[in-house]
Design an enzyme around this catalytic site. Sequence first.
Site, PDB file in Angstrom:
ATOM      1  N   GLU A 115       0.203  -9.754  -1.835  1.00 56.50           N
ATOM      2  CA  GLU A 115      -1.206 -10.105  -1.981  1.00 56.50           C
ATOM      3  C   GLU A 115      -1.663  -9.961  -3.428  1.00 56.50           C
ATOM      4  O   GLU A 115      -2.480 -10.746  -3.915  1.00 56.50           O
ATOM      5  CB  GLU A 115      -2.051  -9.245  -1.040  1.00 56.50           C
ATOM      6  CG  GLU A 115      -1.841  -9.633   0.422  1.00 56.50           C
ATOM      7  CD  GLU A 115      -2.533  -8.703   1.393  1.00 56.50           C
ATOM      8  OE1 GLU A 115      -3.321  -9.192   2.220  1.00 56.50           O
ATOM      9  OE2 GLU A 115      -2.282  -7.482   1.332  1.00 56.50           O
TER      10      GLU A 115
ATOM     11  N   ALA B 280       0.835  -1.198   0.000  1.00 64.01           N
ATOM     12  CA  ALA B 280       0.000   0.000   0.000  1.00 64.01           C
ATOM     13  C   ALA B 280       0.872   1.250   0.000  1.00 64.01           C
ATOM     14  O   ALA B 280       1.994   1.249   0.520  1.00 64.01           O
ATOM     15  CB  ALA B 280      -0.919   0.010   1.218  1.00 64.01           C
TER      16      ALA B 280
ATOM     17  N   GLY C 123       0.742  -5.643   0.430  1.00 63.69           N
ATOM     18  CA  GLY C 123      -0.227  -5.696  -0.650  1.00 63.69           C
ATOM     19  C   GLY C 123       0.376  -6.110  -1.974  1.00 63.69           C
ATOM     20  O   GLY C 123      -0.327  -6.609  -2.855  1.00 63.69           O
TER      21      GLY C 123
ATOM     22  N   GLU D 290       2.850  -6.939   7.669  1.00 68.01           N
ATOM     23  CA  GLU D 290       1.834  -6.062   8.253  1.00 68.01           C
ATOM     24  C   GLU D 290       1.782  -6.086   9.783  1.00 68.01           C
ATOM     25  O   GLU D 290       1.527  -5.055  10.412  1.00 68.01           O
ATOM     26  CB  GLU D 290       0.452  -6.410   7.695  1.00 68.01           C
ATOM     27  CG  GLU D 290       0.186  -5.893   6.292  1.00 68.01           C
ATOM     28  CD  GLU D 290       0.635  -6.863   5.210  1.00 68.01           C
ATOM     29  OE1 GLU D 290       0.222  -6.699   4.056  1.00 68.01           O
ATOM     30  OE2 GLU D 290       1.413  -7.799   5.528  1.00 68.01           O
TER      31      GLU D 290
END
Length: 262
Positions: A115, A67, A112, A135
């Site tokens: 991900e 992110a 992310g 995270e």
Amino acid sequence: MSEATPVKLDRRGAVAVLTIDRADRRNALSRDALLAFGRLGRELVDDPEVRAIVITGAGDKAFCAGADLKERQGMSPDDVRRQVGLYRTDLGVLARSPKPVIAAINGVAFGGGLELALICDLRVAAPHAELALPETSLGIIPGAGGTQRLPRVVGEARAKEMILLGRRLTAPEALAWGLVNRVSPEGTPVVDDAIAWIEPIASGAPIAQAAALGAIDDGYDVPLSLGLEIERVHYDETLRSEDRLEALRAFAEKRKPVYKGR
């Protein structure tokens, strides 16, 4: 201010390459980048000329560092919730794609970014790539599918090791764990290597490939008896295709089949 082209589209024959073009931000996923993935993903899924989609990042340092934390600093908790929702809606277009999606991991894939790679069907990594879900060290958890998709790929114990310890995997370690399918040879650009590796997809039977993906995805978490019924339904889709008849003709004529996706 909205970014003009946070994700670039390049077509290489039957393969579409989506590149996160934010090298100055380590290809972090901004709101505009997420929306661009959704828009371009819908376009490519509907394009009959596209047989496969490759996702990568600009440069050779980062596939995607996760992110965009600079953007997140000005967000309220509700803003963050809406942003995380874009991972499910707009990246979900690619996660649900009937066409194979391949991650060409050209550098770090953190948070992310990993991900994003996990929504792909296949993953090819550059030799210097690193993969991690850090995270919990930032006081949160993976919120874009990492806690669900990573255990399904590497198993529960290894997923907990990566998530709870924030462990970084090198490309060879990721290959040994089954997190990536292939590590590119030294000196070979990972996108070029990925496109060469998936040539059987690019020249293959798209109806059969979509049916195979559907059978695997729809049957993954169901009892075997139901999974076999799901497989039968998807198999029937291929029986009605012209591509199946072309395969039989090509076999009889001792030539390579030419599939039209019909």
